[in-house]
Design a protein around this motif. Structure first.
Motif: not given
Length: 246
Positions: A180-201
């Motif tokens: 859902l990173r692409g959708l979150f980038s539209l809702i929250l902005g590109e700098e805040n659209a970190m998906d769970d894969t990046q958070k796990m990293m």
């Protein structure tokens, strides 16, 4: 031969759409909760300086061919000089990011808050999905897939006769969780659209090690082969003009 299924529209209305909407709402809510839990820390001036230095070194590598060879060698010596180069980190001054994190209680607390804001919603959401929606065939992918995708797309369904393109409700949850990173980038902005894969990293690491990044930039500058692009501009312009004159 794999069996073709006719999906009920009620599954779309009561399984597929609610799962997708809930995953989006949980992602947005988790962002604002983590934002409220985040403490306002004054950044370390040394870390900020080293980060800006790495950016300057990368810009030099990216635009190296647009400056004369003498200028490039002078700049590379300015960064990579073994005595006082900016990218040289003395062995005694290298910091251990793990020790730095445990010595700063605020950093450890922020990391724990970040982990909790990720683990708790995922655990509750997966329990909700597993309890109410387990065993449903929620969707079908409109193109054929190989058998290697069966374990990923049909989690919770133990039927080898079902075509691989059908997606179970539990697999649909995981697809939304990591996609859902692409959708979150539209809702929250590109700098805040970190998906769970990046958070796990991020959870797998303990902190930023500037000495390794500085050393990597130094090695990249050392092996860079300079090729000044200005002498080639005349030939390129001549070729373009000849093409236009035809």
């Amino acid at each position: 031969m794999a069996a073709d299924l006719v999906l009920d529209t009620a599954i779309r209305d009561w399984v597929l759409i609610p799962l997708s909407v809930v995953m989006v709402l949980i992602g947005v809510l988790r962002y604002f909760v983590s934002k409220l839990m985040r403490s306002n820390q004054v950044p370390d001036a040394k870390i900020v300086k080293e980060g800006q230095l790495i950016i300057r070194a990368r810009n030099l590598r990216a635009a190296a061919n647009f400056i004369p060879p003498k200028s490039f060698r002078a700049r590379r010596l300015y960064y990579n000089n073994e005595e006082n180069g900016l990218l040289i980190v003395p062995k005694g001054q290298a910091q251990n990011p793990q020790a730095q994190m445990f010595s700063d209680p605020n950093m450890a607390m922020d990391m724990m808050k970040k982990n909790l804001s990720m683990i708790i919603p995922q655990t509750l959401t997966f329990a909700w999905v597993n309890f109410f929606f387990s065993g449903f065939v929620a969707a079908k992918i409109p193109f054929p897939l190989t058998q290697r995708f069966r374990s990923m797309l049909q989690n919770g369904i133990d039927l080898s006769t079902v075509d691989v393109s059908y997606v179970s409700s539990r697999s649909w949850y995981f697809l939304n969780l990591f996609g859902l990173r692409g959708l979150f980038s539209l809702i929250l902005g590109e700098e805040n659209a970190m998906d769970d894969t990046q958070k796990m990293m991020q959870m797998s690491g303990f902190g930023f090690d500037p000495s390794k990044s500085l050393g990597a930039e130094k090695d990249s500058l050392d092996i860079l082969q300079h090729d000044w692009a200005l002498p080639k501009f005349e030939h390129r312009a001549e070729a373009v003009l000849r093409e236009l004159a035809r």
